[in-house]
Design a protein around this motif. Sequence first.
Motif, PDB file in Angstrom:
ATOM      1  N   LEU A   1       0.836  -1.199   0.000  1.00  0.00           N
ATOM      2  CA  LEU A   1       0.000   0.000   0.000  1.00  0.00           C
ATOM      3  C   LEU A   1       0.871   1.249   0.000  1.00  0.00           C
ATOM      4  O   LEU A   1       0.624   2.189  -0.769  1.00  0.00           O
ATOM      5  CB  LEU A   1      -0.927  -0.005   1.218  1.00  0.00           C
ATOM      6  N   ARG A   2       1.873   1.285   0.849  1.00  0.00           N
ATOM      7  CA  ARG A   2       2.760   2.447   0.904  1.00  0.00           C
ATOM      8  C   ARG A   2       3.461   2.674  -0.433  1.00  0.00           C
ATOM      9  O   ARG A   2       3.566   3.804  -0.921  1.00  0.00           O
ATOM     10  CB  ARG A   2       3.801   2.256   2.009  1.00  0.00           C
ATOM     11  N   GLN A   3       3.930   1.608  -1.040  1.00  0.00           N
ATOM     12  CA  GLN A   3       4.627   1.721  -2.324  1.00  0.00           C
ATOM     13  C   GLN A   3       3.680   2.215  -3.417  1.00  0.00           C
ATOM     14  O   GLN A   3       4.069   3.052  -4.249  1.00  0.00           O
ATOM     15  CB  GLN A   3       5.233   0.377  -2.709  1.00  0.00           C
ATOM     16  N   SER A   4       2.447   1.719  -3.411  1.00  0.00           N
ATOM     17  CA  SER A   4       1.468   2.129  -4.424  1.00  0.00           C
ATOM     18  C   SER A   4       1.152   3.610  -4.315  1.00  0.00           C
ATOM     19  O   SER A   4       0.990   4.302  -5.338  1.00  0.00           O
ATOM     20  CB  SER A   4       0.184   1.304  -4.265  1.00  0.00           C
ATOM     21  N   LEU A   5       1.079   4.124  -3.091  1.00  0.00           N
ATOM     22  CA  LEU A   5       0.794   5.541  -2.892  1.00  0.00           C
ATOM     23  C   LEU A   5       2.001   6.407  -3.211  1.00  0.00           C
ATOM     24  O   LEU A   5       1.876   7.468  -3.837  1.00  0.00           O
ATOM     25  CB  LEU A   5       0.341   5.770  -1.442  1.00  0.00           C
ATOM     26  N   SER A   6       3.186   5.964  -2.795  1.00  0.00           N
ATOM     27  CA  SER A   6       4.391   6.773  -2.988  1.00  0.00           C
ATOM     28  C   SER A   6       4.730   6.957  -4.470  1.00  0.00           C
ATOM     29  O   SER A   6       5.317   7.966  -4.853  1.00  0.00           O
ATOM     30  CB  SER A   6       5.582   6.139  -2.264  1.00  0.00           C
ATOM     31  N   LYS A   7       4.346   5.993  -5.299  1.00  0.00           N
ATOM     32  CA  LYS A   7       4.619   6.078  -6.735  1.00  0.00           C
ATOM     33  C   LYS A   7       3.717   7.077  -7.448  1.00  0.00           C
ATOM     34  O   LYS A   7       4.047   7.544  -8.537  1.00  0.00           O
ATOM     35  CB  LYS A   7       4.431   4.696  -7.383  1.00  0.00           C
ATOM     36  N   ARG A   8       2.592   7.419  -6.816  1.00  0.00           N
ATOM     37  CA  ARG A   8       1.561   8.162  -7.542  1.00  0.00           C
ATOM     38  C   ARG A   8       1.246   9.541  -6.970  1.00  0.00           C
ATOM     39  O   ARG A   8       0.623  10.348  -7.661  1.00  0.00           O
ATOM     40  CB  ARG A   8       0.271   7.324  -7.574  1.00  0.00           C
ATOM     41  N   TYR A   9       1.637   9.797  -5.728  1.00  0.00           N
ATOM     42  CA  TYR A   9       1.259  11.059  -5.103  1.00  0.00           C
ATOM     43  C   TYR A   9       2.478  11.773  -4.533  1.00  0.00           C
ATOM     44  O   TYR A   9       3.400  11.138  -4.027  1.00  0.00           O
ATOM     45  CB  TYR A   9       0.229  10.806  -3.991  1.00  0.00           C
ATOM     46  N   ARG A  10       2.468  13.095  -4.626  1.00  0.00           N
ATOM     47  CA  ARG A  10       3.608  13.879  -4.134  1.00  0.00           C
ATOM     48  C   ARG A  10       3.650  13.903  -2.612  1.00  0.00           C
ATOM     49  O   ARG A  10       4.713  14.084  -2.012  1.00  0.00           O
ATOM     50  CB  ARG A  10       3.565  15.303  -4.686  1.00  0.00           C
ATOM     51  N   GLU A  11       2.497  13.720  -1.976  1.00  0.00           N
ATOM     52  CA  GLU A  11       2.422  13.567  -0.529  1.00  0.00           C
ATOM     53  C   GLU A  11       1.442  12.435  -0.235  1.00  0.00           C
ATOM     54  O   GLU A  11       0.445  12.271  -0.947  1.00  0.00           O
ATOM     55  CB  GLU A  11       1.906  14.837   0.146  1.00  0.00           C
ATOM     56  N   PHE A  12       1.719  11.681   0.810  1.00  0.00           N
ATOM     57  CA  PHE A  12       0.782  10.632   1.197  1.00  0.00           C
ATOM     58  C   PHE A  12       0.969  10.299   2.668  1.00  0.00           C
ATOM     59  O   PHE A  12       1.989  10.643   3.292  1.00  0.00           O
ATOM     60  CB  PHE A  12       0.957   9.381   0.339  1.00  0.00           C
ATOM     61  N   GLY A  13      -0.023   9.639   3.227  1.00  0.00           N
ATOM     62  CA  GLY A  13       0.052   9.194   4.607  1.00  0.00           C
ATOM     63  C   GLY A  13      -0.723   7.913   4.799  1.00  0.00           C
ATOM     64  O   GLY A  13      -1.730   7.684   4.120  1.00  0.00           O
ATOM     65  N   VAL A  14      -0.259   7.064   5.700  1.00  0.00           N
ATOM     66  CA  VAL A  14      -0.932   5.807   6.014  1.00  0.00           C
ATOM     67  C   VAL A  14      -0.917   5.619   7.535  1.00  0.00           C
ATOM     68  O   VAL A  14       0.123   5.798   8.177  1.00  0.00           O
ATOM     69  CB  VAL A  14      -0.249   4.590   5.357  1.00  0.00           C
ATOM     70  N   GLU A  15      -2.046   5.280   8.095  1.00  0.00           N
ATOM     71  CA  GLU A  15      -2.152   4.975   9.520  1.00  0.00           C
ATOM     72  C   GLU A  15      -2.889   3.657   9.661  1.00  0.00           C
ATOM     73  O   GLU A  15      -3.862   3.398   8.941  1.00  0.00           O
ATOM     74  CB  GLU A  15      -2.915   6.083  10.243  1.00  0.00           C
ATOM     75  N   VAL A  16      -2.427   2.832  10.565  1.00  0.00           N
ATOM     76  CA  VAL A  16      -3.054   1.518  10.780  1.00  0.00           C
ATOM     77  C   VAL A  16      -3.785   1.512  12.111  1.00  0.00           C
ATOM     78  O   VAL A  16      -3.244   1.923  13.142  1.00  0.00           O
ATOM     79  CB  VAL A  16      -2.007   0.398  10.756  1.00  0.00           C
TER      80      VAL A  16
END
Length: 218
Positions: free
Chosen positions: A192-207
Amino acid sequence: MKTSEEVIAGQAIYSRSVLSIYDIWVLGISNSFIWKCPSSRILSLFNQHVSANHLDVGVGTGYFLDRCKFPVANPRVALMDLNENSLHAAAARINRYKPETYKHNVLEPVTQSIASFDSISINYLFHCLPGPLSQKAVLLDYLHPLLNENGVLFGSTILQGDVKRGYPARKLMSIYNKKGIFSNTQDDLQSLRQSLSKRYREFGVEVQGCVALFWGKK
């Protein structure tokens, strides 16, 4: 419309009768006691990122759209889903906003002419789609043209890898995967982190529990 058997199976469960108990079973009991992520936490994510020009993809019953705090009294709200029962239920629930509705398979490019949005939500969508998360994240590419510059895509998904799962979560997840309701045996936090980092200039993930809450800014 081209659809795979797995995509059809993942959305076919949402009949009118199932939708009638969805809020109680999924958003009430399952979220709080099995997945360990109360729906109030997802609603908080909604309130943090929803805009006055919003698209909800994988609409369920429209629960969060009905309860979230839009920044204006009369927002533009659109619904996108492959399941007509869900589209009808959600549209009826938020009828006060006069929502646009689009029937679409998110694992295919969007060919309809749709004005873009400032925010897009995809709650509890990834884990219902076939394949590993690294592959089904292509839906982010297909939604990308619908997101305005500086817009935010946000959502939540139930993971298997890299998160703590109690016995009830492991058992129910196994049943859902065997029935084709879920397809998340290869979904993990790192993907999930990799998928977001490839596509967005900023991102965040919380579990929280075994649920990942995420956002990405274009």
